[in-house]
Design a protein around this motif. Structure first.
Motif, PDB file in Angstrom:
ATOM      1  N   ARG A 183       9.629  25.947   2.516  1.00  0.00           N
ATOM      2  CA  ARG A 183       8.595  26.544   1.678  1.00  0.00           C
ATOM      3  C   ARG A 183       8.578  28.050   1.860  1.00  0.00           C
ATOM      4  O   ARG A 183       8.997  28.585   2.899  1.00  0.00           O
ATOM      5  CB  ARG A 183       7.212  25.975   2.029  1.00  0.00           C
ATOM      6  CG  ARG A 183       7.059  24.495   1.720  1.00  0.00           C
ATOM      7  CD  ARG A 183       5.714  23.957   2.161  1.00  0.00           C
ATOM      8  NE  ARG A 183       5.523  22.565   1.781  1.00  0.00           N
ATOM      9  CZ  ARG A 183       4.962  22.188   0.628  1.00  0.00           C
ATOM     10  NH1 ARG A 183       4.499  23.102  -0.199  1.00  0.00           N
ATOM     11  NH2 ARG A 183       4.848  20.908   0.339  1.00  0.00           N
TER      12      ARG A 183
ATOM     13  N   ARG B 134       4.873  27.439  -1.346  1.00  0.00           N
ATOM     14  CA  ARG B 134       5.512  26.649  -2.392  1.00  0.00           C
ATOM     15  C   ARG B 134       6.896  26.211  -1.945  1.00  0.00           C
ATOM     16  O   ARG B 134       7.595  26.940  -1.241  1.00  0.00           O
ATOM     17  CB  ARG B 134       5.624  27.445  -3.697  1.00  0.00           C
ATOM     18  CG  ARG B 134       4.284  27.741  -4.335  1.00  0.00           C
ATOM     19  CD  ARG B 134       4.463  28.184  -5.785  1.00  0.00           C
ATOM     20  NE  ARG B 134       3.176  28.400  -6.423  1.00  0.00           N
ATOM     21  CZ  ARG B 134       2.451  27.429  -6.961  1.00  0.00           C
ATOM     22  NH1 ARG B 134       2.908  26.193  -6.923  1.00  0.00           N
ATOM     23  NH2 ARG B 134       1.297  27.693  -7.531  1.00  0.00           N
TER      24      ARG B 134
ATOM     25  N   ASP C 157      12.756  21.362 -10.793  1.00  0.00           N
ATOM     26  CA  ASP C 157      11.661  22.332 -10.892  1.00  0.00           C
ATOM     27  C   ASP C 157      10.589  21.845 -11.866  1.00  0.00           C
ATOM     28  O   ASP C 157       9.390  21.929 -11.591  1.00  0.00           O
ATOM     29  CB  ASP C 157      12.233  23.678 -11.339  1.00  0.00           C
ATOM     30  CG  ASP C 157      11.164  24.753 -11.465  1.00  0.00           C
ATOM     31  OD1 ASP C 157      10.121  24.633 -10.800  1.00  0.00           O
ATOM     32  OD2 ASP C 157      11.361  25.716 -12.234  1.00  0.00           O
TER      33      ASP C 157
ATOM     34  N   LEU D 190       7.815  23.039  -9.002  1.00  0.00           N
ATOM     35  CA  LEU D 190       8.038  23.867  -7.827  1.00  0.00           C
ATOM     36  C   LEU D 190       7.595  25.308  -8.053  1.00  0.00           C
ATOM     37  O   LEU D 190       7.254  26.005  -7.105  1.00  0.00           O
ATOM     38  CB  LEU D 190       9.528  23.834  -7.455  1.00  0.00           C
ATOM     39  CG  LEU D 190      10.114  22.441  -7.192  1.00  0.00           C
ATOM     40  CD1 LEU D 190      11.578  22.548  -6.841  1.00  0.00           C
ATOM     41  CD2 LEU D 190       9.347  21.737  -6.081  1.00  0.00           C
ATOM     42  N   SER D 191       7.621  25.765  -9.315  1.00  0.00           N
ATOM     43  CA  SER D 191       7.266  27.157  -9.594  1.00  0.00           C
ATOM     44  C   SER D 191       5.778  27.350  -9.811  1.00  0.00           C
ATOM     45  O   SER D 191       5.329  28.482  -9.974  1.00  0.00           O
ATOM     46  CB  SER D 191       8.031  27.654 -10.830  1.00  0.00           C
ATOM     47  OG  SER D 191       9.415  27.533 -10.634  1.00  0.00           O
ATOM     48  N   GLY D 192       5.006  26.244  -9.870  1.00  0.00           N
ATOM     49  CA  GLY D 192       3.567  26.383 -10.014  1.00  0.00           C
ATOM     50  C   GLY D 192       3.114  26.765 -11.403  1.00  0.00           C
ATOM     51  O   GLY D 192       1.981  27.199 -11.594  1.00  0.00           O
TER      52      GLY D 192
END
Length: 697
Positions: free
Chosen positions: A199, A203, A223, A228-230
Motif C-alpha cells: 500500500r 491505497r 484497478d 485501487l485508484s479510489g
C-alpha cells in the motif's frame, strides 16, 4: 468437539480419518477414506453444538445443487455422535498459494486463464444463486492434469462464520486472484495466507506498480474491479463473474498448451519417479536362454595334450572356459593384422583377461567353431590383413603378420615423343596450305578457299552478269544486286550466319510490337507515343492547379455538442455557438471532470460537431483552444454523427492553444467533428475549452 477424534477413527461407520490437513478454531479439515466406495474424500468436521453447524449444513445443501466440473462436489452432510460433518470430493494437485510460494508469479496468459476457469465456475454457481464466499488462492487447486478445481464452495465460508456469502464478494475475489497470480500478493475481499498487497498512502498499489511487465488490460481490469485508484468503478468494470470471465478469455485467446505448462509448476509432496539413462542393449540374453560360461577361442595345438578337445574336424580352433585356456605365446612385436579385400572378415570373441586377441589359423576356413559361434559376448572384427596368403610364415600366424606387401617393379620410362616441326611443312607441288571452303566446287588447283582467297580478283563479263572469285568465293553478283549462293554450299557451316538470322528475327519482332503500340494509341485518339494531344490537354482543367489553390475559410458554420456517454447526452449545448461566431472572446467548454478522458476514464471522449451547411471539401481545420495538452481527433462525415466508435479519424493530434490541422488529402463531407480524447489539467480537474473553429476548403 469430542477429543477422541484422531487419525484412524471411523466416522459415521463409513469414513476412516487419514490426515488432519488444517484446523481453525474447533473446526477440522481431514483427508478421509470412504470404506463403502473405496475412495479418498475431504471431510469438514465441527461439533454439533457449534453455532456454525446449522449454517454449515445449510451451505452444504446449497452447494450440492451446483454441478460444474471445476467445483469439488458435496457428497454427504450429517450430524452424528455429537459431530457435524460435510464430505466433499477429493482433489489431488497443488493449490495456487503453494504454487506461487514455491515457483513465483505466473505469466500473464497463465494467470488470466486460471482466473477465467474459476470465473466460469462462479458464473454457473451465481446463476443458481450460490456464492463461494472465500475465493482465495488456498481454495484454487491445479490438479495433476492441469485442470482447475475449486475447494469448499459455500462450505468454507460457512466454517469461517459466513453462511450466506455475497456474489459481489466473489467478483472482488476473482480480481484478487488475478492480482495474486500476477504479483504474488493478495488484494481480494476475503482473507488469505498469501502476503497482502503493498500500500501507498493507504491505497493498494496497482499491479503494474508492484511488478513490471504486466499487460495494461489486466492492470486496468484489476484497478476497475478492486477500485485501487479510489475513483469508483469505471463504466466498463465488470459487475459479474460472467463479464470478468469474458474479458479474461478475450485476453487469453487460444488456451492450447497452458494446462500442460501448469503441470510443470505442480509442487510434489513426495519423491517423483526416478528416471534412468538409456542403457545400450549389448550382450543381453533372453530370459529363457541358459547362461553360458565365458569362453575363449584358442588353437587345439595350444591345449595340453592330456585334456580332451571339442574341436570340429578340419578346424584347429576350440572354445574352452576362460579359466582353463592356456595363454597364447606372446608375439615379439604384435601388429594389427589385415585380411585380403576379397576375403570375409574374421570375427573372434573378446577375451577380457588377455591384452591381445588370439587369431585363428587362416587355413581353417571362414566358418568359426560351433562353440565360438554360441558365445553371447560383445565381439569386434579383426583388422584386414595385407600379408601374402601363400607365405608359409604367414600360415604359421606369427612372423607373417609383421610383413608388408612388396611393391612391384617401376613402370618402364616413357618413350620420347616423335619430333614435330614448329611450322607446317610446305605443301607439295606448290599447292596452297589453306583448307578449301566447305562445299566449294573448283575445277582448278587454285579453287576457292575459306576464309581467304588466293584466286585472281578479276572477272569476265558474260551476258550482263559479273562473275569472279574474291572474298565471297564463288558467289555470283547479278545485275540486280542479289547474291546468289554457289552450288553445294552448306549455310550452317558459315560462321556468324545463324547469329545474323537470330538478330534479324528479334529486330522484326520489336518492329512488330512498336507498330501494334502505335496503331493502338492512334485508335484511342492519342499521339503515337500515347500522350494526350495538345488541343485536348489545353481544354482539360489542370488538377495540379486546382490542388495548389489556396484553401479558403468556409462560412455559414453552426455547431452542436456531442456527448453520447452522458445522461442526458449533452455537454453545455447553450455555449456551442460561441465556437463558430468569429469572436475569440467567447468560447465553448466541457464540464470539469475529476479524472481525464480515455479508456481508463469515466468517458472515452466529448466533442463538437460543426455543420458546414452543405457538402464541401475540407483541407484543414484551425482551432483556438484554452490550455495546452488536449488530445484531439478529427472526423469528416456526410451525415451528422451520434457517436465516433465506428468512424475512422482523418487526423489525430496533441493540440496547443492555437492548432492548425492540415489534412494530407482533401476530404469531402458536410459535418466536421472535433473529438476530445484527453483534456488539459486545470488544477481542480480536467476541462477542455474552444474559443474558435475555422474550417478551410
Amino acid at each position: 468437539m469430542p477429543h477422541s477424534i484422531r487419525p484412524g477413527d471411523l466416522l459415521a461407520g463409513r469414513y476412516r480419518l487419514v490426515d488432519l490437513l488444517s484446523e481453525s478454531g474447533s473446526g477440522r479439515f481431514w483427508r478421509a477414506h470412504d470404506r463403502i466406495l473405496e475412495r479418498h474424500v475431504a471431510l469438514h468436521v465441527i461439533a454439533a453444538d457449534d453455532p456454525r453447524s446449522e449454517g454449515l449444513l445449510r451451505a452444504a445443501r446449497r452447494s450440492a445443487t451446483v454441478l460444474d466440473p471445476h467445483i469439488l462436489r458435496v457428497l454427504d452432510a450429517e450430524e452424528v455422535d455429537g459431530l457435524c460433518y460435510v464430505v466433499n470430493e477429493w482433489g489431488t494437485g497443488t493449490s495456487l498459494d503453494i504454487m506461487l510460494g514455491a515457483g513465483g508469479v505466473l505469466s500473464p496468459r497463465r494467470a488470466a486463464w486460471i482466473v477465467a476457469e474459476v470465473g466460469a465456475a462462479a458464473t454457473v454457481a451465481h446463476g443458481a444463486g450460490v456464492a463461494h464466499g472465500r475465493l482465495n488462492p488456498e481454495n484454487v487447486l491445479v490438479d495433476l492434469h492441469g485442470s482447475i478445481r475449486v475447494i469448499g464452495w459455500c462450505v468454507d465460508a460457512a466454517l469461517h462464520g459466513n453462511p450466506d456469502p455475497r456474489v459481489e464478494d466473489d467478483v472482488d475475489d476473482l480480481a484478487g486472484l488475478l492480482y495474486a497470480a500476477l504479483t504474488g500478493r493478495w488484494a481480494g475481499a476475503s482473507d488469505s495466507a498469501v502476503p497482502s498487497a503493498p500500500r501507498e498512502h493507504g491505497r493498494v498499489l496497482r499491479p503494474r506498480q508492484v511488478r513490471a511487465g504486466i499487460p495494461r488490460p489486466l492492470d486496468v481490469l484489476c484497478d476497475e474491479v478492486l477500485d485501487l485508484s479510489g475513483r469508483g468503478r469505471g463504466l466498463r468494470a465488470p459487475e459479474s463473474a460472467r463479464g470478468l470471465t469474458a474479458a479474461l478469455e478475450d485476453f487469453v485467446g487460444d488456451p492450447a498448451g497452458i494446462p500442460e505448462s501448469l503441470v510443470e509448476r505442480l509442487v510434489s509432496r513426495g519423491s517423483g519417479p526416478v528416471r534412468f539413462s538409456a542403457v545400450p542393449e549389448l550382450g543381453l540374453r533372453p530370459a529363457d536362454e541358459p547362461e553360458v560360461e565365458p569362453t575363449r577361442v584358442v588353437r587345439a595345438e595350444d591345449l595340453p595334450r592330456d585334456e580332451p578337445t571339442t574341436a570340429v574336424p578340419d578346424d584347429p580352433t576350440v572354445a574352452v572356459p576362460l579359466g582353463e585356456a592356456p595363454a597364447p605365446d606372446p608375439d615379439p612385436d604384435p601388429e594389427p593384422t589385415q585380411a585380403q579385400p576379397d576375403e570375409p572378415t574374421q570375427v573372434t570373441a573378446l577375451d577380457p583377461d588377455s591384452e591381445a586377441d588370439p587369431e585363428p589359423d587362416p587355413d581353417a576356413g571362414a566358418e568359426p567353431g560351433p562353440a565360438a559361434s554360441d558365445i553371447d559376448r560383445p565381439t569386434e572384427a579383426a583388422l584386414p590383413s595385407f600379408s601374402d596368403p601363400e607365405d608359409p610364415e604367414d600360415r604359421d600366424g606369427r612372423e607373417g603378420r609383421s610383413q608388408r606387401p612388396v611393391p612391384g617393379p617401376p613402370p618402364p620410362p616413357l618413350e620420347e615423343p616423335a619430333a614435330r616441326p614448329l611450322f607446317a611443312p610446305e605443301p607439295p607441288d606448290g599447292a596452297p596450305a589453306r583448307r578449301p571452303r566447305p562445299g566449294a566446287a573448283s575445277s582448278t588447283g587454285a579453287g576457292d578457299y575459306w576464309p581467304w582467297d588466293t584466286g585472281t580478283g578479276h572477272g569476265t563479263g558474260h551476258a550482263g552478269a559479273d562473275t569472279g572469285t574474291g572474298a565471297f568465293g564463288s558467289m555470283t553478283h547479278t545485275g540486280s544486286g542479289v547474291l546468289d549462293e554457289g552450288v553445294g554450299v552448306d549455310d550452317d557451316q558459315v560462321p556468324g550466319r545463324s547469329t545474323f538470322r537470330l538478330a534479324a528475327l528479334l529486330l522484326a519482332g520489336v518492329l512488330l510490337v512498336v507498330a501494334v503500340a502505335v496503331a493502338f494509341n492512334l485508335g484511342r485518339g492519342r499521339t503515337p507515343l500515347g500522350s494526350v494531344p495538345e488541343d485536348e490537354a489545353s481544354s482539360t482543367p489542370s488538377s495540379s492547379a486546382s490542388a495548389s489553390a489556396t484553401p479558403e475559410p468556409l462560412t455559414g458554420l453552426s455547431a452542436t455538442d456531442l456527448d453520447p456517454q452522458a445522461e442526458p447526452p449533452e455537454e453545455n449545448p447553450e455555449l456551442t455557438g460561441n465556437a463558430v461566431d468569429g469572436d475569440p472572446a467567447t468560447s465553448w467548454r466541457t464540464n470539469t471532470y475529476n479524472q481525464d478522458l480515455g479508456p481508463a476514464g469515466l468517458k472515452t471522449g466529448v466533442g463538437l460537431v460543426v455543420d458546414l451547411g452543405s457538402p464541401a471539401e475540407v483541407r484543414s481545420v484551425e482551432l483556438d483552444l484554452v490550455g495546452e495538452g488536449s488530445q484531439v481527433e478529427l472526423y469528416v462525415t456526410e451525415e451528422a454523427p451520434t457517436a465516433v466508435a465506428d468512424l475512422e479519424p482523418v487526423a489525430d493530434v496533441t493540440a496547443g492553444t492555437a492548432e492548425s490541422i492540415e489534412l494530407e488529402e482533401a476530404v469531402a463531407g458536410r459535418y466536421v467533428t472535433i473529438w476530445f480524447t484527453s483534456l488539459p489539467d486545470v488544477g481542480d480537474g480536467f476541462r477542455g475549452e474552444v474559443s474558435e473553429i475555422r474550417v478551410l476548403g
